[in-house]
Structure formats: structure tokens, C-alpha cells
Design an enzyme around this catalytic site. Structure first.
Site, PDB file in Angstrom:
ATOM      1  N   ILE A 135       0.820  -1.221   0.000  1.00  0.00           N
ATOM      2  CA  ILE A 135       0.000   0.000   0.000  1.00  0.00           C
ATOM      3  C   ILE A 135       0.853   1.270   0.000  1.00  0.00           C
ATOM      4  O   ILE A 135       0.430   2.297  -0.521  1.00  0.00           O
ATOM      5  CB  ILE A 135      -1.000  -0.010   1.195  1.00  0.00           C
ATOM      6  CG1 ILE A 135      -2.148   0.958   0.953  1.00  0.00           C
ATOM      7  CG2 ILE A 135      -0.291   0.265   2.517  1.00  0.00           C
ATOM      8  CD1 ILE A 135      -3.302   0.807   1.924  1.00  0.00           C
TER       9      ILE A 135
ATOM     10  N   ASN B  65      -2.919   1.769  15.838  1.00  0.00           N
ATOM     11  CA  ASN B  65      -3.420   1.439  17.184  1.00  0.00           C
ATOM     12  C   ASN B  65      -3.844   2.754  17.848  1.00  0.00           C
ATOM     13  O   ASN B  65      -3.549   3.837  17.327  1.00  0.00           O
ATOM     14  CB  ASN B  65      -2.359   0.680  17.992  1.00  0.00           C
ATOM     15  CG  ASN B  65      -1.113   1.494  18.214  1.00  0.00           C
ATOM     16  OD1 ASN B  65      -1.155   2.552  18.837  1.00  0.00           O
ATOM     17  ND2 ASN B  65      -0.001   1.025  17.669  1.00  0.00           N
TER      18      ASN B  65
ATOM     19  N   GLY C 121       3.583  -4.206  11.375  1.00  0.00           N
ATOM     20  CA  GLY C 121       2.715  -4.455  10.222  1.00  0.00           C
ATOM     21  C   GLY C 121       2.649  -3.284   9.251  1.00  0.00           C
ATOM     22  O   GLY C 121       3.656  -2.620   8.972  1.00  0.00           O
ATOM     23  N   VAL C 122       1.462  -3.022   8.762  1.00  0.00           N
ATOM     24  CA  VAL C 122       1.290  -1.968   7.758  1.00  0.00           C
ATOM     25  C   VAL C 122       1.562  -0.591   8.378  1.00  0.00           C
ATOM     26  O   VAL C 122       2.038   0.329   7.686  1.00  0.00           O
ATOM     27  CB  VAL C 122      -0.114  -2.065   7.105  1.00  0.00           C
ATOM     28  CG1 VAL C 122      -1.229  -1.642   8.022  1.00  0.00           C
ATOM     29  CG2 VAL C 122      -0.148  -1.288   5.791  1.00  0.00           C
ATOM     30  N   ASP C 123       1.311  -0.447   9.657  1.00  0.00           N
ATOM     31  CA  ASP C 123       1.598   0.808  10.382  1.00  0.00           C
ATOM     32  C   ASP C 123       3.091   1.125  10.290  1.00  0.00           C
ATOM     33  O   ASP C 123       3.494   2.254   9.942  1.00  0.00           O
ATOM     34  CB  ASP C 123       1.153   0.611  11.853  1.00  0.00           C
ATOM     35  CG  ASP C 123       1.031   1.910  12.624  1.00  0.00           C
ATOM     36  OD1 ASP C 123       1.256   2.975  12.051  1.00  0.00           O
ATOM     37  OD2 ASP C 123       0.705   1.832  13.831  1.00  0.00           O
TER      38      ASP C 123
ATOM     39  N   SER D 269      -7.310  -4.843  10.754  1.00  0.00           N
ATOM     40  CA  SER D 269      -7.514  -5.788  11.882  1.00  0.00           C
ATOM     41  C   SER D 269      -7.169  -7.251  11.592  1.00  0.00           C
ATOM     42  O   SER D 269      -7.296  -8.083  12.483  1.00  0.00           O
ATOM     43  CB  SER D 269      -8.953  -5.743  12.423  1.00  0.00           C
ATOM     44  OG  SER D 269      -9.163  -4.592  13.218  1.00  0.00           O
ATOM     45  N   THR D 270      -6.764  -7.576  10.349  1.00  0.00           N
ATOM     46  CA  THR D 270      -6.559  -9.008  10.047  1.00  0.00           C
ATOM     47  C   THR D 270      -5.133  -9.495  10.263  1.00  0.00           C
ATOM     48  O   THR D 270      -4.825 -10.654   9.989  1.00  0.00           O
ATOM     49  CB  THR D 270      -6.976  -9.341   8.597  1.00  0.00           C
ATOM     50  OG1 THR D 270      -6.131  -8.632   7.687  1.00  0.00           O
ATOM     51  CG2 THR D 270      -8.427  -8.999   8.350  1.00  0.00           C
TER      52      THR D 270
ATOM     53  N   TYR E 219      -4.209  -7.901  14.953  1.00  0.00           N
ATOM     54  CA  TYR E 219      -5.478  -7.860  15.688  1.00  0.00           C
ATOM     55  C   TYR E 219      -6.362  -9.086  15.458  1.00  0.00           C
ATOM     56  O   TYR E 219      -7.458  -9.181  16.015  1.00  0.00           O
ATOM     57  CB  TYR E 219      -6.237  -6.569  15.376  1.00  0.00           C
ATOM     58  CG  TYR E 219      -5.709  -5.334  16.103  1.00  0.00           C
ATOM     59  CD1 TYR E 219      -4.635  -5.412  16.995  1.00  0.00           C
ATOM     60  CD2 TYR E 219      -6.288  -4.088  15.900  1.00  0.00           C
ATOM     61  CE1 TYR E 219      -4.162  -4.275  17.649  1.00  0.00           C
ATOM     62  CE2 TYR E 219      -5.830  -2.953  16.568  1.00  0.00           C
ATOM     63  CZ  TYR E 219      -4.772  -3.051  17.436  1.00  0.00           C
ATOM     64  OH  TYR E 219      -4.324  -1.936  18.098  1.00  0.00           O
TER      65      TYR E 219
HETATM   66  N1  AR6 Z   1       0.649  -3.118   2.392  1.00  0.00           N
HETATM   67  C1  AR6 Z   1      -0.603  -3.615   2.461  1.00  0.00           C
HETATM   68  N2  AR6 Z   1      -1.032  -4.439   3.441  1.00  0.00           N
HETATM   69  C2  AR6 Z   1      -0.135  -4.760   4.399  1.00  0.00           C
HETATM   70  C3  AR6 Z   1       1.198  -4.287   4.414  1.00  0.00           C
HETATM   71  C4  AR6 Z   1       1.576  -3.419   3.350  1.00  0.00           C
HETATM   72  N3  AR6 Z   1       2.799  -2.896   3.276  1.00  0.00           N
HETATM   73  N4  AR6 Z   1       1.830  -4.788   5.511  1.00  0.00           N
HETATM   74  C5  AR6 Z   1       0.932  -5.576   6.159  1.00  0.00           C
HETATM   75  N5  AR6 Z   1      -0.249  -5.572   5.484  1.00  0.00           N
HETATM   76  P1  AR6 Z   1      -1.597  -5.308  10.700  1.00  0.00           P
HETATM   77  P2  AR6 Z   1      -3.971  -4.863  12.392  1.00  0.00           P
HETATM   78  C6  AR6 Z   1      -1.507  -6.257   5.820  1.00  0.00           C
HETATM   79  O1  AR6 Z   1      -1.044  -6.292  11.655  1.00  0.00           O
HETATM   80  O2  AR6 Z   1      -4.306  -6.304  12.351  1.00  0.00           O
HETATM   81  C7  AR6 Z   1       0.223  -2.589  14.308  1.00  0.00           C
HETATM   82  O3  AR6 Z   1       1.283  -2.858  15.167  1.00  0.00           O
HETATM   83  C8  AR6 Z   1      -1.418  -7.515   6.664  1.00  0.00           C
HETATM   84  O4  AR6 Z   1      -1.105  -8.650   5.861  1.00  0.00           O
HETATM   85  O5  AR6 Z   1      -0.677  -4.340  10.064  1.00  0.00           O
HETATM   86  O6  AR6 Z   1      -5.073  -3.859  12.160  1.00  0.00           O
HETATM   87  C9  AR6 Z   1      -0.585  -1.371  14.743  1.00  0.00           C
HETATM   88  O7  AR6 Z   1       0.222  -0.388  15.345  1.00  0.00           O
HETATM   89  C10 AR6 Z   1      -2.828  -7.609   7.224  1.00  0.00           C
HETATM   90  O8  AR6 Z   1      -3.707  -8.265   6.301  1.00  0.00           O
HETATM   91  O9  AR6 Z   1      -2.801  -4.434  11.371  1.00  0.00           O
HETATM   92  C11 AR6 Z   1      -1.550  -1.991  15.712  1.00  0.00           C
HETATM   93  O10 AR6 Z   1      -0.964  -2.147  16.999  1.00  0.00           O
HETATM   94  C12 AR6 Z   1      -3.266  -6.133   7.329  1.00  0.00           C
HETATM   95  O11 AR6 Z   1      -2.268  -5.389   6.619  1.00  0.00           O
HETATM   96  C13 AR6 Z   1      -1.837  -3.332  15.128  1.00  0.00           C
HETATM   97  O12 AR6 Z   1      -0.690  -3.682  14.347  1.00  0.00           O
HETATM   98  C14 AR6 Z   1      -3.363  -5.612   8.748  1.00  0.00           C
HETATM   99  O13 AR6 Z   1      -2.344  -6.150   9.558  1.00  0.00           O
HETATM  100  C15 AR6 Z   1      -3.026  -3.294  14.219  1.00  0.00           C
HETATM  101  O14 AR6 Z   1      -3.326  -4.602  13.817  1.00  0.00           O
END
Ligand code: AR6
Length: 170
Positions: free
Chosen positions: A12, A25, A33-35, A118-119, A122
């Protein structure tokens, strides 16, 4: 599915859209993760822009500039932590998508990209989360003309195929 919604596989942070959505968060001060990927690509100014926002409630969304990203804006939303469906997680996930779209419209955003909120960390069940995401996008587009494209980003081939399958069976 509404033709304004497109599912793609990719990172993304690389997209040239008006706004990308961050699955943050409640602190809005960064994470994994994406954050992590978004903060890493946008540069340290993003964290400084988030600081005065004083966090974000689950199901709500806030907006900043995109700094070094190609996207003009980052919309920071907070999805629910999955807890076996006992904490109104479905309602809160729908709210995270809807509030992100509302904040986008307020800023005149026309193209917006979402990760699967959230996937990851979370632990929200992927198929259920995908259904909620797509249904919320569809409903929003029926009520709002100003958004011309919503990109739903799958991170990896497996997630892409799973999202396409859910979309076909909506
Ligand atoms: N581009 C697109 N999607 C992505 C990317 C990317 N570069 N990287 C990961 N994903 P998550 P959450 C997908 O864990 O579950 C963080 O620490 C990944 O495969 O990033 O909402 C925050 O600070 C998954 O399908 O977010 C919070 O503490 C999706 O993004 C917590 O994680 C979401 O995974 C939020 O958890």
C-alpha cells in the site's frame, strides 16, 4: 461489486492515490505491520504529525499529510482486536472503514486505498473482515458520489485470492 472498488495485490505504501489508510493502534504513534511500513515510507514527519492528534478511538479515523509518500494523505484508523466476536468487533470494523471514508470525503479525496484492517496483529477472521470491508465500501459509495476509486490492497497472493473469492460470493 461496484466498479469503483478494485482489489489489488501489493504494498500500500507504493500507491499513487489521494489517500492511503493506516491500520493503526489507539496511540497513533506507530507499531508493526502496515503501520510500520507506512511510517517507514512516509518518514519521521508522519509521527510528529500524529502526536498532536492525541490518539484515536477504535472505530474512528484521523487524517494527516502523507509526507514522503506518493499519497497526499494518510488516514489513520483503529480497527478492533478480535475477541471471539464478543466485543462488537464487527460493528467497530465497519465503523473504521466508514469513518475513514467520511474523513476522506471531508478533504476532497477521490481515490483511496485500504489495507485489510484488523486481520494481522489484531487477528480478525479474514473472510469475515473482507465481507465487512466490501459491504461497508459498497454502502458508502451508494450514498456518496465524490469518491471515484477505492482500492482494497491484499498483501500477498494468498490474501488476494481469498479476497477475490469473498468478493465473488458477497
Ligand atoms: N501493504 C498492504 N497491506 C499490508 C502491508 C503493506 N505494506 N503490511 C501488512 N499488510 P496489521 P492490524 C496487511 O497487523 O491487524 C500494528 O502494530 C497484513 O497482511 O498491520 O489492524 C498497529 O500499530 C494484514 O492483512 O494491522 C496496531 O498495533 C493487514 O495489513 C496493530 O498492528 C493488517 O495487519 C493493528 O493490527
Amino acid at each position: 461489486m461496484n466498479p469503483k472498488i478494485k482489489i489489488i495485490e501489493g504494498d500500500i505504501t507504493a500507491l499513487e492515490v489521494d489517500a492511503i489508510v493506516n491500520a493503526a493502534n489507539p496511540s497513533l504513534m506507530g507499531g508493526g505491520g502496515v503501520d510500520w511500513a507506512i511510517h517507514n515510507a512516509a518518514g519521521p514527519e508522519l509521527k510528529e504529525a500524529c502526536r498532536p492528534l492525541r490518539g484515536c478511538h477504535t472505530g474512528d479515523a484521523k487524517i494527516t499529510a502523507g509526507f514522503q509518500l506518493k499519497a497526499k494523505y494518510v488516514i489513520h484508523t483503529v480497527g478492533p482486536v478480535w475477541n471471539n466476536g464478543t466485543q462488537a468487533e464487527e460493528v467497530l470494523l465497519a465503523s473504521a472503514y466508514r469513518r475513514s471514508l467520511e474523513v476522506a470525503v471531508e478533504k476532497g479525496v477521490q481515490s483511496i486505498a485500504f489495507p485489510s484492517i484488523s486481520t494481522g496483529a489484531y487477528r480478525f477472521p479474514f473472510d469475515l473482515a473482507t465481507r465487512i470491508a466490501l459491504n461497508t465500501m459498497e454502502t458508502f459509495l451508494k450514498e456518496n458520489e465524490s469518491i471515484s476509486q477505492i482500492i482494497f490492497v491484499a498483501f500477498g497472493q494468498k490474501d488476494y485470492e481469498q479476497m477475490q473469492r469473498v468478493a465473488r460470493n458477497l
